[in-house]
Write a protein that holds these residues in place. Structure first.
Motif, PDB file in Angstrom:
ATOM      1  N   ASP A  64       0.851  -1.175   0.000  1.00  0.00           N
ATOM      2  CA  ASP A  64       0.000   0.000   0.000  1.00  0.00           C
ATOM      3  C   ASP A  64       0.893   1.232   0.000  1.00  0.00           C
ATOM      4  OD1 ASP A  64       0.956   0.219   2.559  1.00  0.00           O
ATOM      5  OD2 ASP A  64      -0.999   0.259   3.538  1.00  0.00           O
ATOM      6  N   ARG A  65       0.346   2.377   0.369  1.00  0.00           N
ATOM      7  CA  ARG A  65       1.123   3.616   0.307  1.00  0.00           C
ATOM      8  C   ARG A  65       2.233   3.658   1.346  1.00  0.00           C
ATOM      9  NH1 ARG A  65      -4.323   5.172   0.100  1.00  0.00           N
ATOM     10  NH2 ARG A  65      -5.023   5.829  -1.978  1.00  0.00           N
ATOM     11  N   PHE A 264      -5.476  -2.611  -8.130  1.00  0.00           N
ATOM     12  CA  PHE A 264      -5.473  -1.286  -8.738  1.00  0.00           C
ATOM     13  C   PHE A 264      -4.101  -0.611  -8.636  1.00  0.00           C
ATOM     14  CE2 PHE A 264      -9.989  -1.861  -7.417  1.00  0.00           C
ATOM     15  CZ  PHE A 264     -10.525  -1.912  -8.694  1.00  0.00           C
ATOM     16  N   THR A 265      -3.105  -1.261  -9.196  1.00  0.00           N
ATOM     17  CA  THR A 265      -1.759  -0.718  -9.185  1.00  0.00           C
ATOM     18  C   THR A 265      -1.567   0.256 -10.342  1.00  0.00           C
ATOM     19  OG1 THR A 265      -0.957  -2.570 -10.526  1.00  0.00           O
ATOM     20  CG2 THR A 265      -0.801  -2.800  -8.139  1.00  0.00           C
ATOM     21  N   ASP A 267      -1.691   3.564 -12.704  1.00  0.00           N
ATOM     22  CA  ASP A 267      -2.755   4.461 -13.142  1.00  0.00           C
ATOM     23  C   ASP A 267      -3.949   3.642 -13.630  1.00  0.00           C
ATOM     24  OD1 ASP A 267      -4.356   6.453 -14.049  1.00  0.00           O
ATOM     25  OD2 ASP A 267      -3.031   7.116 -15.671  1.00  0.00           O
ATOM     26  N   THR A 268      -5.023   3.649 -12.843  1.00  0.00           N
ATOM     27  CA  THR A 268      -6.210   2.877 -13.205  1.00  0.00           C
ATOM     28  C   THR A 268      -7.324   3.764 -13.750  1.00  0.00           C
ATOM     29  OG1 THR A 268      -7.007   3.044 -10.926  1.00  0.00           O
ATOM     30  CG2 THR A 268      -5.726   1.082 -11.503  1.00  0.00           C
ATOM     31  N   ASN A 269      -6.991   5.011 -14.050  1.00  0.00           N
ATOM     32  CA  ASN A 269      -8.019   5.922 -14.562  1.00  0.00           C
ATOM     33  C   ASN A 269      -8.639   5.403 -15.859  1.00  0.00           C
ATOM     34  OD1 ASN A 269      -7.704   7.750 -12.454  1.00  0.00           O
ATOM     35  ND2 ASN A 269      -6.102   8.900 -13.523  1.00  0.00           N
ATOM     36  N   ARG A 290      -6.220   1.095  -0.445  1.00  0.00           N
ATOM     37  CA  ARG A 290      -5.946   0.916  -1.867  1.00  0.00           C
ATOM     38  C   ARG A 290      -7.151   1.273  -2.720  1.00  0.00           C
ATOM     39  NH1 ARG A 290      -1.463  -1.835  -2.980  1.00  0.00           N
ATOM     40  NH2 ARG A 290      -2.212  -2.150  -5.090  1.00  0.00           N
ATOM     41  N   ARG A 291      -8.285   1.538  -2.106  1.00  0.00           N
ATOM     42  CA  ARG A 291      -9.500   1.806  -2.876  1.00  0.00           C
ATOM     43  C   ARG A 291      -9.330   3.062  -3.730  1.00  0.00           C
ATOM     44  NH1 ARG A 291     -15.749   1.846  -0.821  1.00  0.00           N
ATOM     45  NH2 ARG A 291     -16.680   2.646  -2.729  1.00  0.00           N
ATOM     46  N   PRO A 292      -9.481   2.941  -5.031  1.00  0.00           N
ATOM     47  CA  PRO A 292      -9.300   4.101  -5.901  1.00  0.00           C
ATOM     48  C   PRO A 292     -10.551   4.971  -5.913  1.00  0.00           C
ATOM     49  CG  PRO A 292      -9.870   2.204  -7.221  1.00  0.00           C
ATOM     50  CD  PRO A 292      -9.786   1.723  -5.787  1.00  0.00           C
TER      51      PRO A 292
END
Length: 329
Positions: A64-65, A264-265, A267-269, A290-292
């Motif tokens: 995670d971050r 969701f690693t 850029d998941t945009n 981790r939730r985008p």
């Protein structure tokens, strides 16, 4: 059932999954201390007696971050060792997401088989049993461990959800690659039973080398059908996007993406903003941090807390997990 000998630890205190499991289980989380030193080292210890106790440790082995996957694995190993030294009777690791599941075999000369190495580390530290959710390769998972290992699936959670939104539609289940055909077929059978109608199947060819994905042929009839592309995890989303593009080209009426683990690693945009998908469905198996950011009507997150709590309940009582897995569904 006697729960006085049950201890449940959740190493990621910021993750609500541990608290949710404890709530469903009706048993409080056990206390532990984690201390970080200035030089980057750390220690983690239980703050209550685990002597002769049946101990369960919850930890998703994912980055995670704040921490890398290796950080989390190392912390788990040290904590398991501390529990073993404190005379815990049994140590069951509840790992909603098990790291290095994709490196389960040699694909090039002198490749490491890291899935097996992780199993050896956990067993050597003192793990008595391992429980995970939707392993990337089920056969490799079972073969890697020598201690008892349990496996759960989010399949029935997914079936419940899709049965609630698909009403009298023609449906097809698609595997985004050949390796996921068995997973997709189990899901297809369960969904067909729940809907009481035939559900078609299909798969997309995929080749991966040096991180590059090629291939795009679809086998199966999905024209004018609601398509569910099912996988075990979403990382960058490239595999899912590629499969969705193929399904759109082949005339799918609507497209849903579904996976147990929403990593969701990167850029998941592109994935989350893609008009190809009506919805993306994942579980909360990995850390909430981790939730985008995504529109609520686009990203659906299903809770695995009731499933994991029931699994702990049954394991503690010496019961079977077969009904939870839905082997007969």
């Amino acid at each position: 059932m006697n729960r006085t000998d049950l201890c449940l630890f959740a190493l990621d205190e910021a993750d609500p999954l541990g608290r949710d499991i404890a709530q469903h289980l009706g048993h409080p989380l056990s206390r532990h201390e984690e201390r970080r030193f200035e030089d980057g080292e750390h220690k983690c210890r239980p703050l209550e007696s685990v002597r002769d106790k049946d101990v369960y440790v919850l930890q998703s082995l994912v980055a995670d971050r704040e921490l890398s996957v290796n950080d989390r694995l190392c912390r788990l190993l040290f904590f398991v060792g501390a529990l073993a030294d404190a005379s815990a009777a049994r140590i069951t690791l509840v790992l909603p997401y098990l790291c290095y599941g994709r490196k389960d075999r040699q694909t090039k000369d002198r490749d490491p088989v890291i899935t097996r190495y992780v199993a050896q580390l956990l067993e050597t530290a003192g793990a008595s049993r391992v429980l995970t959710l939707d392993a990337h390769n089920l056969a490799a998972y079972h073969n890697a461990f020598r201690c008892p290992r349990e496996h759960l699936e989010s399949r029935l959670l997914m079936v419940d959800y899709f049965a609630s939104i698909l009403d009298d539609e023609a449906v097809a289940v698609v595997s985004p690659d050949v390796g996921g055909i068995k997973r997709a077929e189990r899901f297809r059978r369960s969904l067909a039973n729940r809907l009481g109608q035939e559900v078609d199947n299909a798969f997309v060819e995929k080749y991966r080398s040096e991180g590059q994905i090629t291939g795009g042929t679809l086998a199966g009839d999905i024209q004018d059908k609601a398509v569910i592309i099912i996988d075990d995890l979403i990382s960058t989303g490239g595999t899912l996007l590629r499969a969705a593009e193929v399904c759109q080209q082949q005339g799918a009426q609507s497209i849903y993406g579904a996976a147990s683990h929403g990593l969701f690693t990167g850029d998941t945009n592109e994935l989350l903003g893609s008009p190809l998908f009506d919805r993306l469905v994942v579980t909360d198996s990995v850390l909430a941090s981790r939730r985008p950011a995504a529109p609520q009507d686009r990203l659906v997150i299903l809770s695995v807390a009731p499933l994991l709590a029931e699994a702990v309940e049954r394991l503690h009582g010496g019961g079977s997990l077969s009904e939870l897995v839905g082997l007969d569904d």
